[in-house]
Scaffold this active site. Structure first.
Site, PDB file in Angstrom:
ATOM      1  NE  ARG A 186      70.785  41.962  38.191  1.00 34.88           N
ATOM      2  CZ  ARG A 186      69.510  42.336  38.145  1.00 34.88           C
ATOM      3  NH1 ARG A 186      68.597  41.604  38.749  1.00 34.88           N
ATOM      4  NH2 ARG A 186      69.159  43.419  37.501  1.00 34.88           N
ATOM      5  N   GLY A 216      62.820  42.613  43.223  1.00 33.17           N
ATOM      6  CA  GLY A 216      61.974  42.151  42.130  1.00 33.17           C
ATOM      7  C   GLY A 216      61.648  40.666  42.260  1.00 33.17           C
ATOM      8  CG  ASN A 217      59.567  38.629  39.096  1.00 33.82           C
ATOM      9  OD1 ASN A 217      58.502  38.362  39.649  1.00 33.82           O
ATOM     10  ND2 ASN A 217      59.653  39.386  38.020  1.00 33.82           N
ATOM     11  CG  ASP A 221      62.207  45.005  33.938  1.00 39.39           C
ATOM     12  OD1 ASP A 221      62.585  46.103  33.480  1.00 39.39           O
ATOM     13  OD2 ASP A 221      62.932  43.994  33.969  1.00 39.39           O
ATOM     14  NE  ARG A 247      69.145  60.653  10.128  1.00 38.83           N
ATOM     15  CZ  ARG A 247      70.199  61.251  10.674  1.00 38.83           C
ATOM     16  NH1 ARG A 247      70.196  61.578  11.948  1.00 38.83           N
ATOM     17  NH2 ARG A 247      71.266  61.509   9.952  1.00 38.83           N
ATOM     18  CG  HIS A 255      66.318  40.744  29.875  1.00 34.99           C
ATOM     19  ND1 HIS A 255      67.401  41.156  30.602  1.00 34.99           N
ATOM     20  CD2 HIS A 255      66.785  40.424  28.665  1.00 34.99           C
ATOM     21  CE1 HIS A 255      68.470  41.091  29.840  1.00 34.99           C
ATOM     22  NE2 HIS A 255      68.126  40.639  28.668  1.00 34.99           N
ATOM     23  NE  ARG A 285      72.056  58.129  11.647  1.00 39.69           N
ATOM     24  CZ  ARG A 285      72.097  57.970  10.325  1.00 39.69           C
ATOM     25  NH1 ARG A 285      71.466  56.938   9.759  1.00 39.69           N
ATOM     26  NH2 ARG A 285      72.750  58.821   9.562  1.00 39.69           N
ATOM     27  CE1 TYR A 323      72.134  48.126  33.936  1.00 36.54           C
ATOM     28  CE2 TYR A 323      73.519  48.617  32.036  1.00 36.54           C
ATOM     29  CZ  TYR A 323      72.950  47.700  32.905  1.00 36.54           C
ATOM     30  OH  TYR A 323      73.187  46.367  32.741  1.00 36.54           O
TER      31      TYR A 323
HETATM   32  O1  F6P Z   1      65.891  45.366  36.971  1.00 33.17           O
HETATM   33  C1  F6P Z   1      65.408  44.832  35.779  1.00 33.17           C
HETATM   34  C2  F6P Z   1      66.303  45.175  34.656  1.00 33.17           C
HETATM   35  O2  F6P Z   1      66.272  46.555  34.565  1.00 33.17           O
HETATM   36  C3  F6P Z   1      66.023  44.561  33.298  1.00 33.17           C
HETATM   37  O3  F6P Z   1      65.120  45.227  32.488  1.00 33.17           O
HETATM   38  C4  F6P Z   1      67.383  44.507  32.706  1.00 33.17           C
HETATM   39  O4  F6P Z   1      67.484  43.601  31.677  1.00 33.17           O
HETATM   40  C5  F6P Z   1      68.195  44.105  33.869  1.00 33.17           C
HETATM   41  O5  F6P Z   1      67.616  44.740  34.961  1.00 33.17           O
HETATM   42  C6  F6P Z   1      69.666  44.388  33.744  1.00 33.17           C
HETATM   43  O6  F6P Z   1      70.233  44.526  34.987  1.00 33.17           O
HETATM   44  P1  F6P Z   1      71.763  44.269  35.373  1.00 33.17           P
HETATM   45  O7  F6P Z   1      72.589  44.548  34.168  1.00 33.17           O
HETATM   46  O8  F6P Z   1      71.999  45.240  36.483  1.00 33.17           O
HETATM   47  O9  F6P Z   1      71.861  42.879  35.838  1.00 33.17           O
END
Ligand code: F6P
Length: 357
Positions: free
Chosen positions: A90, A126-127, A151, A186, A195, A273, A279
């Site tokens: 990242r 991604g973004n 996402d 349940r 997110h 529950r 992941y």
């Molecule tokens: O890639 C998007 C995503 O899957 C989100 O939905 C999630 O919150 C995030 O990545 C978490 O990624 P990491 O824990 O690898 O930073």
């Protein structure tokens, strides 16, 4: 014997008679990335005789000069493989941090791009990745973006690859929770990723027969959720399925599933529950749809390069693969509109989104 259509940029910098392109994968992994790498690499090598450089771990690889030449053999056998053969991170080179003033990462990237003799750079992500790609394009690099993420929230495209696979995974999990929910009578609360955007919760919720679906874009009240579930119990529904996106508003110290599960228990007294898929949704082999989409995106990225259309992101509009300017998409999110036709249909079937009273 196939004849390669070798292409050259008029301003190519690498000093050889071949075009040289780099590929990197950044941000969270998802199913289909290797299919996209293969789509880019095979088209570049087999159709255009280009040299292809794989850059390790996203933008970090360009900062630390970690690369590998990808030949055709390395691109074989990866179509069905999850994750990314290049690794990912990242790393955001434009982010202001403690080291920002001492190490000029964008400058380093420019330097290493030029030293490598790249004619173009393909950024799969991604973004965040598309935003970085847009900034690098502004700095003069020949960049092409390819959107990916489970996402499905990349602005400027109808869909990202990775999403379809994640919908399959989450739906299968919800299907399995149905049978245990029914056996024990349940409420099952299932938390899926997302997110900022609720696409995955919405699609897996509908596909998995969710009774309540909570997404970040629709304001919910726990009282409304409880009311829906009580109504189902009164109507002799033996169990209920509640699908929640991880990004719904809630106290940060609690998971979305935990928070909603606690609220349901408190307000309904029904046995509840929680399951967090986590992941698992990002791992493993891509669905056939994602393999096809990633291959189309990869091949089209090379077409953009050969026609020197840089500073653009590959996208899907309807059923057509085309492109949009990176500067128009970088940093923006594609969220679920409140009047999405799927939401309207679902509401008519009494699926609860937690809004209203
Ligand atoms: O890639 C998007 C995503 O899957 C989100 O939905 C999630 O919150 C995030 O990545 C978490 O990624 P990491 O824990 O690898 O930073």
């Amino acid at each position: 014997m196939r004849v390669k259509r070798e292409v050259f940029l008029t301003n190519f910098t690498n000093g050889s008679d071949k075009m040289k392109i780099g590929i990197l994968t950044a941000g969270g992994d998802c199913p289909g990335i290797n299919a996209a790498i293969r789509g880019v690499g095979k088209t570049a090598i087999l159709e255009y005789g280009m040299e292809v450089i794989g850059i390790s771990a996203g933008f970090l690889g360009l900062i630390n000069q970690e690369y590998v030449t990808l030949d055709e053999n390395q691109l074989s056998g990866i179509l069905t493989v999850g994750g990314t053969i290049l690794g990912t991170s990242r790393e955001n080179p434009f982010k202001k941090s403690a080291s920002f003033n001492t190490i000029d990462k964008p400058k380093l990237i420019r330097k290493h791009y030029n030293e490598l003799g790249l004619d173009a750079l393909v950024c799969i992500g991604g973004n965040g990745t598309q935003r970085t790609a847009a900034l690098l394009a502004e700095e003069g690099l020949n960049v092409v973006g390819i959107p990916k993420t489970i996402d499905n929230d990349v602005f400027g495209t109808d869909v990202t690859f990775g999403f379809d696979s994640a919908v399959w995974i989450a739906t299968e999990a919800i299907d399995r929770l149905h049978s245990t929910a029914n056996s024990h009578k349940r409420i099952m609360v299932i938390e899926v990723m997302g997110h900022h955007a609720g696409w995955l919760a919405l699609y897996s919720g509908i596909a998995g027969g969710g009774d309540v679906i909570l997404i970040p874009e629709i304001e919910y009240k726990i009282e409304t959720v409880a009311k829906c579930l009580k109504k189902r119990a009164i109507n002799k529904k033996p169990y209920s399925i509640v699908v929640v996106a991880e990004g719904i508003p809630r106290p940060r110290e609690m998971s979305a599933a935990q928070y909603i599960g606690n609220g349901i228990k408190e307000l309904t007294g029904l046995e509840t529950r929680e399951t967090i898929l986590g992941y698992i949704q990002r791992g493993g082999s891509p669905s056939p749809m994602d393999r096809v989409l990633a291959t189309r995106y990869g091949a089209y990225a090379v077409e953009l390069i050969t026609s020197k259309k840089f500073g653009r992101m590959v996208c899907l509009k309807g059923n057509e693969v085309t492109s949009v300017p990176l500067k128009d998409v970088g940093g923006k999110l594609r969220l679920v509109p409140n009047n999405d036709p799927l939401i309207e249909k679902a509401r008519k079937m009494d699926i609860c989104f937690g809004s209203g009273s």
